[in-house]
Write an enzyme that holds these catalytic residues in place. Sequence first.
Site, PDB file in Angstrom:
ATOM      1  N   HIS A  13      20.952  21.304 -20.773  1.00 11.17           N
ATOM      2  CA  HIS A  13      19.616  21.120 -20.196  1.00 11.17           C
ATOM      3  C   HIS A  13      19.256  22.335 -19.343  1.00 11.17           C
ATOM      4  CE1 HIS A  13      20.619  20.299 -15.930  1.00 11.17           C
ATOM      5  NE2 HIS A  13      21.729  19.745 -16.409  1.00 11.17           N
ATOM      6  N   ASP A  65      15.545  22.986 -11.089  1.00  9.87           N
ATOM      7  CA  ASP A  65      16.809  22.875 -10.390  1.00  9.87           C
ATOM      8  C   ASP A  65      17.950  23.178 -11.344  1.00  9.87           C
ATOM      9  OD1 ASP A  65      17.511  21.828  -7.504  1.00  9.87           O
ATOM     10  OD2 ASP A  65      19.091  21.125  -8.837  1.00  9.87           O
ATOM     11  N   THR A  66      19.112  22.641 -11.006  1.00  8.16           N
ATOM     12  CA  THR A  66      20.370  22.914 -11.684  1.00  8.16           C
ATOM     13  C   THR A  66      20.279  22.853 -13.207  1.00  8.16           C
ATOM     14  OG1 THR A  66      21.393  21.826  -9.799  1.00  8.16           O
ATOM     15  CG2 THR A  66      22.795  22.250 -11.698  1.00  8.16           C
ATOM     16  N   VAL A  67      20.873  23.850 -13.877  1.00  8.87           N
ATOM     17  CA  VAL A  67      21.034  23.799 -15.328  1.00  8.87           C
ATOM     18  C   VAL A  67      22.456  23.336 -15.611  1.00  8.87           C
ATOM     19  CG1 VAL A  67      19.378  25.663 -15.671  1.00  8.87           C
ATOM     20  CG2 VAL A  67      21.821  26.206 -15.539  1.00  8.87           C
ATOM     21  N   SER A  79      21.077  17.136 -12.443  1.00  9.41           N
ATOM     22  CA  SER A  79      20.108  18.139 -12.013  1.00  9.41           C
ATOM     23  C   SER A  79      19.161  17.502 -11.015  1.00  9.41           C
ATOM     24  CB  SER A  79      19.315  18.670 -13.207  1.00  9.41           C
ATOM     25  OG  SER A  79      18.342  19.612 -12.801  1.00  9.41           O
TER      26      SER A  79
END
Length: 385
Positions: A53, A238-240, A296
Site C-alpha cells: 500500500h 502516511d506510512t507505506v 498506516s
Amino acid sequence: MIGLSSYAGVMESLTNAAEEQQPSSPLTNSWSIKQESSKNQKTKGVGGFVLVHAGAGYHSESKAKEYKHVCKRACQRAVDQLKAGALAVEAVAAALVELEDSPFTNAGMGSNLNLLGEIECDASIMDGKSLHYGAVGAISGIKNPVLVAKRLLSEAQKGKLSAGRIPPCFLVGRGAHDWAVSHGIPPCPSEKMATKFSLSAYKRNKRKMELAEKMDTGDQTKKRRQSSENENGSACLDTVGAVVVDLEGNVAAAVSSGGLAMKHSGRVGQAAHYGCGCWAENACNMNPYSTAVSTSGSPFLASEDRVLGGVIVLRCCRCVEAQPSQNIQGILVEFLWSHTTESMCVGYMSAQDSKAKVSFLINVTSKIPRIVGIVILYSPVTPDI
C-alpha cells in the site's frame, strides 16, 4: 502500541466483517477467488505473493496514475526477489525500497519535513519465521530507512556481539545514521531527499502555523486546513507498507514513513514501534495460520477526534484439499485491506502473475474491508533428510 494478542484477532475480525458485507463492487466479484494453477498447466513451484500500500490518507486524484505505478513497481520488485528464491523478508524490503524511492509517497524521498525543515524517517521490518524485528526512528540522511531496519534485523540474527553484548534492534536519530553508515549503507544529504512537492507543502504549512498563532485555532482553523488541502490538490499521506509470503510459507511485513508534517525534531511515530507499525508471525503448533499485517495512519490513537488509518492483512496456511500430488503442497493465502481515510492505494501480485493488480479508492471511507481475496499457491515439497 498493539501487542501480539491484538494482532491475532485482526484477521478474524476483519474477515468476519467482510463475510457479513454483501459484494458491492465488481472488483470484489472478479478478485474474490483466484487459483494460480490449472489442469492444462504443469504444476510447479511459484515464488509467493505480495500485497503493498502507498499510504492511507488524502491522495490527489491528479496523481492517481503515479500512485498506481509505484504500487505496481513495488509488487514487481518483490516478485522478482521471490522468483529468484529470496525469503519473504528480502522481498518485503525490496518492495519498500521502491515505495521509498517514489517522490509521491511520504517515505524516504519526498517525505514530510519537520518543524526545522528537515526529513526524519521511521521504518520497521519483521520476519515471521524468526520473529526478529528491526527498526529505525527519526533517522536523517539515509535514502532508504527500511534497509537500515533490515540490516539491524539480520545483524541481530547473528547472535551476541563481542563481550556478550546484545545487538541493537531499534536505533534512533544520529546513532541510527552512524550505525547505518558503519555497516555499508551510503548516506544521502537530507536536502537531496526533499522534493519540490515536499518543500512547497512545508512552506504552506509554515504559513498556516504562523497564521494560527495569531488567531483563534478552533473549528475555523480545521475548515481552513481542509479547504487548503482541496484547493492545492495536496496529499496528506502516511506510512507505506507491504506484506509478503514466500515459497516456503514464511511471512514478513514492513513499514516506512516520513512521519507527520511539521512534527517536532526527534519525534518517532508508530511505524517504528514494535508491534505497532507491522507484525509478522509464521504458523506454529498452536496456530495453523501465518499472519502478516502492515498499518498506516493513526488507527490506534484513541484520543483523536477522528480515527484515521488503514491496514493490509495477509493470512496463509497449508491447504491439503488443494494439494494435487504428494510432491506438491498448496498454500492458501487470504488477503484484505481496509481504511477510514478518504483514500488508499493498494497493489498485489503473485509470482505467477504477469503484472500486478492495483486498487485506488478515493473519496470513500469505510471500516469494512475493501477486498477479500484468496490465492492458492503451489510449491514442491522438500523431502526430510
